[in-house]
Motif scaffolding. Structure first.
Motif, PDB file in Angstrom:
ATOM      1  N   PHE A 147       0.355  -1.136  -0.045  1.00 24.07           N
ATOM      2  CA  PHE A 147       0.239  -0.141  -0.279  1.00 24.07           C
ATOM      3  C   PHE A 147       0.864   1.649   0.319  1.00 24.07           C
ATOM      4  CE2 PHE A 147      -2.986  -3.283   2.130  1.00 24.07           C
ATOM      5  CZ  PHE A 147      -3.361  -3.561   1.004  1.00 24.07           C
ATOM      6  N   ARG A 148       1.662   1.139  -0.319  1.00 21.26           N
ATOM      7  CA  ARG A 148       3.133   2.064  -0.190  1.00 21.26           C
ATOM      8  C   ARG A 148       4.113   2.053  -1.017  1.00 21.26           C
ATOM      9  NH1 ARG A 148       5.222   3.182   5.666  1.00 21.26           N
ATOM     10  NH2 ARG A 148       5.340   0.739   5.473  1.00 21.26           N
ATOM     11  N   THR A 149       3.522   1.854  -2.399  1.00 18.90           N
ATOM     12  CA  THR A 149       4.700   2.232  -3.438  1.00 18.90           C
ATOM     13  C   THR A 149       4.825   2.875  -4.059  1.00 18.90           C
ATOM     14  OG1 THR A 149       2.694   1.823  -4.655  1.00 18.90           O
ATOM     15  CG2 THR A 149       3.658  -0.374  -4.228  1.00 18.90           C
ATOM     16  N   LYS A 150       6.560   2.733  -4.610  1.00 11.25           N
ATOM     17  CA  LYS A 150       7.318   4.410  -4.861  1.00 11.25           C
ATOM     18  C   LYS A 150       5.722   5.287  -6.686  1.00 11.25           C
ATOM     19  CE  LYS A 150      11.549   3.592  -2.649  1.00 11.25           C
ATOM     20  NZ  LYS A 150      12.717   3.692  -2.875  1.00 11.25           N
ATOM     21  N   SER A 151       5.591   4.463  -7.393  1.00 12.43           N
ATOM     22  CA  SER A 151       4.939   4.623  -8.169  1.00 12.43           C
ATOM     23  C   SER A 151       3.710   3.981  -8.451  1.00 12.43           C
ATOM     24  CB  SER A 151       5.514   4.662  -9.507  1.00 12.43           C
ATOM     25  OG  SER A 151       5.899   3.902 -10.604  1.00 12.43           O
ATOM     26  N   TRP A 152       2.074   4.298  -9.303  1.00 17.37           N
ATOM     27  CA  TRP A 152       1.229   3.444  -9.273  1.00 17.37           C
ATOM     28  C   TRP A 152       1.634   2.736  -9.763  1.00 17.37           C
ATOM     29  CZ3 TRP A 152      -3.495   4.015  -8.316  1.00 17.37           C
ATOM     30  CH2 TRP A 152      -4.172   2.545  -8.982  1.00 17.37           C
ATOM     31  N   TRP A 153       2.474   1.922 -11.014  1.00 20.38           N
ATOM     32  CA  TRP A 153       2.650   0.695 -11.603  1.00 20.38           C
ATOM     33  C   TRP A 153       3.728  -0.044 -10.848  1.00 20.38           C
ATOM     34  CZ3 TRP A 153      -0.969   0.680 -15.215  1.00 20.38           C
ATOM     35  CH2 TRP A 153      -1.553   1.591 -15.068  1.00 20.38           C
ATOM     36  N   ALA A 154       4.462   0.023  -9.813  1.00 22.84           N
ATOM     37  CA  ALA A 154       5.359  -0.360  -8.742  1.00 22.84           C
ATOM     38  C   ALA A 154       4.690  -2.035  -8.717  1.00 22.84           C
ATOM     39  CB  ALA A 154       6.023  -0.135  -7.833  1.00 22.84           C
ATOM     40  N   PRO A 155       5.808  -3.024  -8.996  1.00 26.16           N
ATOM     41  CA  PRO A 155       5.084  -4.499  -8.739  1.00 26.16           C
ATOM     42  C   PRO A 155       4.006  -4.111  -7.058  1.00 26.16           C
ATOM     43  CG  PRO A 155       7.468  -4.632  -8.116  1.00 26.16           C
ATOM     44  CD  PRO A 155       6.756  -2.382  -9.342  1.00 26.16           C
ATOM     45  N   ARG A 156       3.076  -5.060  -6.975  1.00 26.82           N
ATOM     46  CA  ARG A 156       2.438  -5.534  -5.315  1.00 26.82           C
ATOM     47  C   ARG A 156       2.701  -6.708  -5.117  1.00 26.82           C
ATOM     48  NH1 ARG A 156       1.164  -0.604  -7.521  1.00 26.82           N
ATOM     49  NH2 ARG A 156      -0.131   0.971  -6.397  1.00 26.82           N
ATOM     50  N   PRO A 157       2.945  -7.044  -3.342  1.00 26.66           N
ATOM     51  CA  PRO A 157       2.536  -8.479  -3.095  1.00 26.66           C
ATOM     52  C   PRO A 157       1.763  -9.096  -3.335  1.00 26.66           C
ATOM     53  CG  PRO A 157       2.872  -6.843  -1.652  1.00 26.66           C
ATOM     54  CD  PRO A 157       3.037  -5.795  -2.585  1.00 26.66           C
ATOM     55  N   ILE A 158       0.916  -9.979  -4.752  1.00 31.13           N
ATOM     56  CA  ILE A 158       0.070  -9.494  -4.437  1.00 31.13           C
ATOM     57  C   ILE A 158      -0.022 -10.788  -2.865  1.00 31.13           C
ATOM     58  CG2 ILE A 158      -2.743 -10.681  -5.771  1.00 31.13           C
ATOM     59  CD1 ILE A 158      -1.446  -7.886  -6.975  1.00 31.13           C
ATOM     60  N   PRO A 159       0.714 -12.336  -3.793  1.00 33.41           N
ATOM     61  CA  PRO A 159       1.052 -13.535  -3.078  1.00 33.41           C
ATOM     62  C   PRO A 159       0.439 -13.267  -1.225  1.00 33.41           C
ATOM     63  CG  PRO A 159       2.458 -13.775  -4.388  1.00 33.41           C
ATOM     64  CD  PRO A 159       1.999 -11.994  -4.409  1.00 33.41           C
ATOM     65  N   SER A 160       0.858 -11.692  -0.730  1.00 33.50           N
ATOM     66  CA  SER A 160       0.985 -11.897   0.429  1.00 33.50           C
ATOM     67  C   SER A 160      -0.653 -11.072   1.189  1.00 33.50           C
ATOM     68  CB  SER A 160       2.159 -11.246   1.335  1.00 33.50           C
ATOM     69  OG  SER A 160       2.772  -9.555   0.860  1.00 33.50           O
ATOM     70  N   VAL A 161      -0.168 -10.205  -0.313  1.00 32.00           N
ATOM     71  CA  VAL A 161      -2.095  -9.608   0.449  1.00 32.00           C
ATOM     72  C   VAL A 161      -3.288 -10.492   0.696  1.00 32.00           C
ATOM     73  CG1 VAL A 161      -3.498  -7.549  -0.508  1.00 32.00           C
ATOM     74  CG2 VAL A 161      -1.024  -6.832  -0.792  1.00 32.00           C
ATOM     75  N   LEU A 162      -3.417 -11.510  -0.742  1.00 34.02           N
ATOM     76  CA  LEU A 162      -4.394 -12.083  -0.618  1.00 34.02           C
ATOM     77  C   LEU A 162      -4.439 -13.304   0.900  1.00 34.02           C
ATOM     78  CD1 LEU A 162      -4.028 -13.315  -4.157  1.00 34.02           C
ATOM     79  CD2 LEU A 162      -6.158 -12.039  -3.123  1.00 34.02           C
ATOM     80  N   TYR A 163      -3.104 -13.863   0.751  1.00 35.04           N
ATOM     81  CA  TYR A 163      -3.064 -14.229   1.772  1.00 35.04           C
ATOM     82  C   TYR A 163      -3.618 -13.974   3.242  1.00 35.04           C
ATOM     83  CZ  TYR A 163      -0.045 -17.293   6.029  1.00 35.04           C
ATOM     84  OH  TYR A 163      -0.241 -17.984   6.640  1.00 35.04           O
TER      85      TYR A 163
END
Length: 195
Positions: A162-178
């Motif tokens: 939730f605090r990425t450096k840019s809109w298109w930066a990768p997000r840790p989808i697996p840990s968010v879902l978990y």
């Protein structure tokens, strides 16, 4: 560098860990520790001489299991208003927290599912809350978080959903879902991914 620690003339047990893994390091330290309190601190932080005492006073006064300190990112910056008073903490930051070891013995260690990501503190804090443990936000246990750009775990890059450096930066989808599926269900997990 073991010689660095020798100059302090303290009874330290130094453990070298080859793998760059924050939650593995924290869990290893917990397993080796012999004391009743565990104080977590980041390598890029500075504290005043009363820092440990302020954590202990908080735990003693409130009969709490954890004292979550405040992090300041600029020299001379004021404590943010929402952290300027004692309250039931809405966060757990392992860069500045004192926790009774008994908590780990009862609810387990940090979840390594969050390795190389930052949600591990939050998950543990939520687990503490759900088990009825008191974590107090402590405005007097301050640290200056220097947020240095290199060294240690920074070399592998840490995603923060939730605090990425840019809109298109990768997000840790697996840990968010978990995290969200485990505690809040599929509907909230979808909202978290959209966010």
């Amino acid at each position: 560098d073991a010689d660095f620690y020798a100059a302090f003339k303290l009874n330290l047990h130094l453990i070298y860990q080859g793998e760059k893994a924050l939650w593995l390091a924290r869990n290893t330290a917990i397993k080796y520790s012999k004391g009743g309190y565990l104080l977590f601190f980041d390598d890029d932080s500075r504290v005043d001489p009363q820092w440990i005492r302020n954590h202990l006073k908080c735990i003693d006064f409130f009969k709490a299991e954890a004292s979550s300190g405040v992090s300041i990112s600029k020299v001379g910056a004021k404590t943010p208003k929402h952290y300027s008073f004692f309250k039931v903490s809405d966060q757990l930051d392992t860069g500045n927290v004192l926790i009774k070891k008994a908590v780990f013995e009862r609810i387990g260690l940090f979840d390594r599912q969050f390795e190389k990501q930052r949600m591990g503190d939050g998950e543990f804090g939520l687990r503490m809350y759900l088990h009825g443990y008191l974590n107090v936000s402590n405005p007097y246990a301050k640290r200056l978080h220097l947020k240095v750009g290199s060294g240690g775990l920074r070399e592998m890059g840490s995603w923060d959903a939730f605090r990425t450096k840019s809109w298109w930066a990768p997000r840790p989808i697996p840990s968010v879902l978990y995290f969200f599926r485990r505690y809040f269900g599929d509907a909230q997990a979808r909202w978290a991914l959209l966010r």
